[in-house]
Design an enzyme around this catalytic site. Structure first.
Site, short mmCIF file in Angstrom:
data_model
loop_
_atom_site.label_atom_id
_atom_site.label_comp_id
_atom_site.label_asym_id
_atom_site.label_seq_id
_atom_site.Cartn_x
_atom_site.Cartn_y
_atom_site.Cartn_z
N ARG A 1 0.82 -1.21 0.00
CA ARG A 1 0.00 0.00 0.00
C ARG A 1 0.86 1.26 0.00
O ARG A 1 0.56 2.23 -0.70
CB ARG A 1 -0.95 -0.03 1.20
N TYR B 1 -6.05 -0.81 -6.92
CA TYR B 1 -5.42 -2.04 -6.42
C TYR B 1 -4.75 -1.81 -5.07
O TYR B 1 -4.48 -0.70 -4.67
CB TYR B 1 -4.50 -2.70 -7.43
N GLU B 2 -4.53 -2.94 -4.38
CA GLU B 2 -4.08 -2.96 -2.98
C GLU B 2 -5.07 -2.26 -2.04
O GLU B 2 -4.68 -1.71 -1.01
CB GLU B 2 -2.68 -2.33 -2.83
N GLY B 3 -6.33 -2.30 -2.40
CA GLY B 3 -7.38 -1.71 -1.58
C GLY B 3 -7.83 -0.38 -2.12
O GLY B 3 -7.04 0.56 -2.20
#
Length: 596
Positions: A297, A441-443
């Protein structure tokens, strides 16, 4: 075509003048991370990014990756594989990895400028080595000794790469719904069966082996997220002694066709009884996953920073060159047929917004990276605990704000080019398309907001926020009598107090109605981001004033800080009003009436 030059002067300013990295590295015991060493890393990293990666950016966008459905093999764009070979030859994969496993052992904060440069130069290419660092962290913290010897060393050396295989078609972010299963074999390994989607660099031609870290369920595992385990599943089978064997039963089933980052291989991965090894404890896979996820992140936040900086550089160049109309207050360049568009207030609004978000965001992101070093190498337990709390609090802010600001900055950059920005020739539209994925992406941004509001603030009783507020107060107290910071102290203190009160109000409301958390989360995230940036801009002005930089550099920092306080910090008023409106305006309309 857009161009890129690494902003080495501002990178060094952020790292050394504002954050005091040289003294920090020495205090943490990074003896090799001298100023000369880090400067050499920055210079050579800039050369690699500018001359090797940047020229391939448009190439990757135009050609993309190709997929052979018969073999499941992926071929990367022309020049990508050769660039990776140069990356490995330069020793870059192990820059911040431990020397015990073949790395160079430099601080994490010394590696983030390289990460920013790579992503600015060629975001799609940068995705291939991106998750190797996450795999390294997972193996360091959760791997057994034999797993570290067999898998970690080749990843650190760059001869193998790593992935994170989390998401499935039916579950998205809700990993408690995943169905990939793992069955124990007689030799201590497991057979992994299932399908994973959106796997960055799941298949490529850079290396002979790819190490997938896969979430799956053991037989009889508890339902939901409490029953998830993590497994090491290599593309080529690897024995416990490191011997590489035959092809494993893992295969790319398709490449996703995407809006941007065309040069990056985003794969559907099919595991058909693939041989793998449990990493960490059974049913504790989420803990191991978050070791990778939090690192990833922050890395994605740096992607946003890098691509925003590239867009800003090109917009500034164009605004200085493009002649159009005269300034409203009279000609500024009477010898020319028209004035350059940089004289017009609205163009300046867009350029200054980019400058404020990029340069302020750089310090914010680099500071978060320095906290990783304190957490892992700090000698004092209390300091490590404080750094860990602040790092957890800042991670969703860095990830979400720097990526959302990248979307805003690339939008402004394209707008500065006018119609020329909309066509492919100048490269602006590629930056807009590429930037958009970073918020997902990655949340997604919404996930980051919930993480910040729910887990990192309310559940942890504001531990990270308290550290941040204490930093702000200490700075204000220390700088109250300094002429350089004087004009920023009062508004910064006011916002810090408001931040604390706003957090308390949300907590009280959430006790009565849990929907208040979700209703406030998005606006709380950006409120936090703009206040954090105000702090770092005030710090930057003080650092610039005390530095040996030119008077022009110092004046630019001061005027950009004034712009942030006058034009961007007031965005907190909107976010505060939205938070105070509560959950009612969001939740009162019944779902079936949305299309009424």
């Amino acid at each position: 075509m857009s161009t890129y030059r690494a902003p080495l002067s501002d990178m060094r300013f952020a790292l050394f003048d504002v954050l005091g990295a040289e003294a920090l590295f020495a205090r943490l015991g990074f003896d090799a991370a001298t100023r000369d060493t880090v400067d050499a890393v920055l210079d050579e990293g800039a050369r690699f990014a500018e001359t090797v990666l940047a020229p391939l950016n448009a190439v990757g966008d135009a050609s993309g990756c190709s997929f052979d459905a018969q073999t499941g093999e992926v071929t990367t764009p022309p020049g990508f594989r050769q660039a990776y070979a140069q990356y490995v030859d330069g020793g870059w994969p192990g820059l911040v990895s431990p020397e015990a496993f073949g790395g160079q052992g430099l601080p994490h904060a010394a590696g983030v400028p390289l990460k920013e440069m790579i992503d600015a130069a060629n975001l799609a290419w940068g995705n291939f080595p991106l998750l190797s660092h996450g795999a390294t962290e997972a193996l360091l913290h959760h791997g057994e000794a034999w797993q570290q010897d067999a898998f970690l060393r080749p990843i650190v050396q760059g001869t193998w790469t790593g992935t994170m295989c989390l998401t499935e078609p039916q579950c998205g972010t809700d990993l408690g719904l995943l169905t990939t299963r793992a069955v124990a074999n007689d030799d201590g390994s497991h057979s992994i069966t299932g399908t994973k989607i959106f796997i960055t660099a799941g298949e490529h031609d850079f290396t002979d082996n790819i190490i997938h870290l896969v979430l799956a369920r053991l037989p009889g595992a508890p339902a939901g997220s409490k029953g998830i385990s993590m497994f090491i599943v290599p593309r080529m089978q690897v024995d416990r002694d490191g011997t590489v064997g035959a092809r494993n039963a893992v295969r790319c089933g398709a490449l996703e066709h995407k809006m941007g980052i065309h040069g990056s291989a985003t794969c559907v991965m099919n595991f058909d009884g693939a041989r793998g090894y449990l990493i960490g404890e059974p049913n504790k896979g989420l803990a191991a996953m978050f070791t990778m996820m939090n690192t990833a992140r922050l890395a994605v936040g740096l992607q946003g920073l890098g691509i925003a900086d590239r867009a800003w550089q090109n917009a500034l160049r164009y605004a200085r060159e493009r002649l159009q109309m005269r300034a409203l207050s009279g000609p500024k360049f009477p010898e020319q047929r028209a004035d350059p568009i940089i004289v017009h207030p609205d163009v300046r609004r867009m350029l200054l917004t980019q400058k404020a978000l990029v340069e302020g965001g750089r310090v914010l992101g680099y500071h978060a990276a320095s906290l990783i070093d304190i957490v892992s190498h700090g000698a004092d337990a209390a300091e490590r605990a404080q750094a860990d709390a602040l790092l957890g609090f800042l991670t969703p802010i860095v990830k979400a704000c720097l990526t959302e600001w990248a979307v805003e900055c690339t939008y402004h950059a394209l707008q500065c080019f006018g119609g020329h920005g909309y066509i492919a020739e100048h490269g602006m539209e590629q930056l807009v398309r590429d930037a958009r994925i970073t918020t997902l992406y990655e949340g997604t941004t919404g996930i980051q907001a919930l993480d910040l509001m729910g887990r990192k603030t309310l559940q942890q009783h504001g531990a990270g926020l308290r550290v941040m507020l204490a930093m702000i107060e200490d700075f204000c107290a220390d700088s109250a009598n300094q002429q350089a910071a004087g004009e920023f102290i009062a508004p910064l203190r006011e916002k810090a107090a408001e931040w604390q009160e706003l957090t308390r109000t949300i907590g009280l409301r959430a006790a009565a109605d849990p929907d208040e958390i979700g209703a406030a989360a998005y606006d709380y995230l950006f409120y936090s981001g703009y206040v954090a940036l105000a702090y770092w801009w005030a710090r930057s002005v003080v650092a610039a004033d005390a530095s040996t930089h030119s008077s022009a550099f110092k004046a630019a920092k001061r005027e950009t800080a004034r712009f942030h306080f006058a034009r961007l910090l007031p965005r907190t008023l909107m976010h505060k009003a939205a938070i105070e409106s509560g959950a009612g305006p969001l939740m009162s309309l019944e779902a079936e009436r949305f299309d009424a």
